[in-house]
Design a protein around this motif. Structure first.
Motif, PDB file in Angstrom:
ATOM      1  N   ARG A 157      -3.110   1.052   2.708  1.00 42.46           N
ATOM      2  CA  ARG A 157      -3.869   2.284   2.909  1.00 42.46           C
ATOM      3  C   ARG A 157      -4.901   2.126   4.016  1.00 42.46           C
TER       4      ARG A 157
ATOM      5  N   ALA B  13       2.928  13.600  10.094  1.00 40.01           N
ATOM      6  CA  ALA B  13       4.025  12.625  10.125  1.00 40.01           C
ATOM      7  C   ALA B  13       5.373  13.340  10.080  1.00 40.01           C
TER       8      ALA B  13
ATOM      9  N   ALA C 175      -3.143   2.267   7.337  1.00 44.10           N
ATOM     10  CA  ALA C 175      -2.805   3.645   7.684  1.00 44.10           C
ATOM     11  C   ALA C 175      -4.027   4.396   8.204  1.00 44.10           C
TER      12      ALA C 175
ATOM     13  N   PRO D 291       1.153   8.695   3.904  1.00 38.89           N
ATOM     14  CA  PRO D 291       1.590   9.538   5.026  1.00 38.89           C
ATOM     15  C   PRO D 291       0.427   9.949   5.929  1.00 38.89           C
ATOM     16  N   ALA D 292       0.660   9.871   7.219  1.00 37.98           N
ATOM     17  CA  ALA D 292      -0.344  10.312   8.190  1.00 37.98           C
ATOM     18  C   ALA D 292      -0.240  11.819   8.387  1.00 37.98           C
TER      19      ALA D 292
ATOM     20  N   SER E   8       9.676   6.816   1.690  1.00 42.19           N
ATOM     21  CA  SER E   8       8.625   7.100   0.721  1.00 42.19           C
ATOM     22  C   SER E   8       8.933   6.396  -0.595  1.00 42.19           C
TER      23      SER E   8
ATOM     24  N   ASP F 184       3.469   4.515  -0.096  1.00 41.14           N
ATOM     25  CA  ASP F 184       3.353   5.014   1.270  1.00 41.14           C
ATOM     26  C   ASP F 184       2.068   5.808   1.395  1.00 41.14           C
TER      27      ASP F 184
ATOM     28  N   ILE G 126       3.904   0.205   9.452  1.00 41.94           N
ATOM     29  CA  ILE G 126       3.624   1.594   9.785  1.00 41.94           C
ATOM     30  C   ILE G 126       4.867   2.247  10.373  1.00 41.94           C
TER      31      ILE G 126
ATOM     32  N   HIS H  98      -1.448   6.093  11.528  1.00 43.13           N
ATOM     33  CA  HIS H  98      -0.016   6.277  11.333  1.00 43.13           C
ATOM     34  C   HIS H  98       0.339   6.060   9.863  1.00 43.13           C
ATOM     35  N   THR H  99       1.526   6.480   9.487  1.00 43.39           N
ATOM     36  CA  THR H  99       1.962   6.350   8.100  1.00 43.39           C
ATOM     37  C   THR H  99       2.108   4.891   7.706  1.00 43.39           C
TER      38      THR H  99
END
Length: 253
Positions: A80, A111, A83, A107-108, A117, A105, A208, A88-89
């Motif tokens: 985390r 994204a 990210a 997510p950004a 995921s 995951d 990422i 980025h994710t």
């Protein structure tokens, strides 16, 4: 009996009893026993129309996994943070039964849709998250994998013979990370580093996923260093989790 659970997917979330009997390959009475046992365990639950769906016990098991699994407990905080700092994710993945499974995951914003995921599996040969795990498997496992999947390995650009395969994986190990682009999803760049247990066995990967146009070539090595740093932190945390889990109950706390 447990194989019946594999039938339930996002595209087929509910199964009528008659269909379960048909695909189970068992007698009607045996399949009924299986269904009732899974229901009693909370793994299946009845829904309208005489159909079945996955049961609430799975949610409880998922929570326990999140809290107690060393890779999840040790890897999610660094993932985390990676990210958040990279923009980025973030992805945390685990080696599972000849595949790679995403266990968490982050997510950004903005994204691409359809990124890896939690709960999804992918093959060992495609994408940075998978290739860095593959590169750190023991040689005897790699030989067996190459013998079984030679055509797939060649199609993935990892070599058409054993020596080429070894060379491709050695390059990933020496770099300490993997970088791929448009391998599993068009337009997506992946950067990942491996995760190990206290004995040095590979467990999974952290990394990422980003839109290729958002990460110019000159910025990729700096981003790879961030990924490697996150992996080092995750490995240290995983080792701490493993040590705690190995202690007798009276010594904990």
């Amino acid at each position: 009996m447990l194989g019946l659970l594999d039938l339930f997917t996002p595209t087929a979330p509910a199964w009528p009893t008659e269909d379960l009997i048909r695909v189970s390959g068992t007698s009607r009475s045996t399949c009924y026993r299986y269904i009732k046992a899974l229901q009693a365990a909370g793994l299946l639950t009845p829904v309208a129309g005489g159909a079945w769906m996955l049961g609430p016990r799975i949610i409880e098991l998922d929570r326990t996994m999140r809290l107690c699994d060393p890779v999840s407990a040790g890897g999610i905080p660094p993932m985390r943070r990676l990210a958040a700092e990279s923009g980025h994710t973030g992805l945390l993945c685990l080696l599972f039964s000849g595949t790679v499974m995403c266990v968490a995951d982050a997510p950004a914003p903005g994204a691409p849709a359809g990124l890896f995921s939690r709960g999804q599996r992918r093959p060992l040969f495609t994408g940075a998250a998978s290739k860095v795990i593959l590169a750190h498997l023991p040689p005897h496992q790699l030989r067996a994998i190459f013998a079984r999947h030679r055509a797939t390995i060649e199609a993935a650009g990892l070599g058409g013979d054993w020596e080429s395969f070894r060379h491709a994986l050695r390059a990933i190990r020496e770099a300490g990370h993997g970088i791929t682009q448009s391998e599993f999803m068009p337009g997506v760049l992946g950067i990942a580093a491996p995760l190990f247990n206290a004995e040095g066995g590979v467990l999974g990967s952290i990394g990422i996923a980003a839109k290729i146009e958002e990460v110019p070539p000159e910025a990729r090595q700096a981003l790879a260093r961030q990924v490697v740093e996150a992996a080092a932190e995750a490995c240290a945390r995983i080792a701490e989790q493993e040590q705690s889990a190995a202690l007798p109950a009276r010594a904990v706390g």
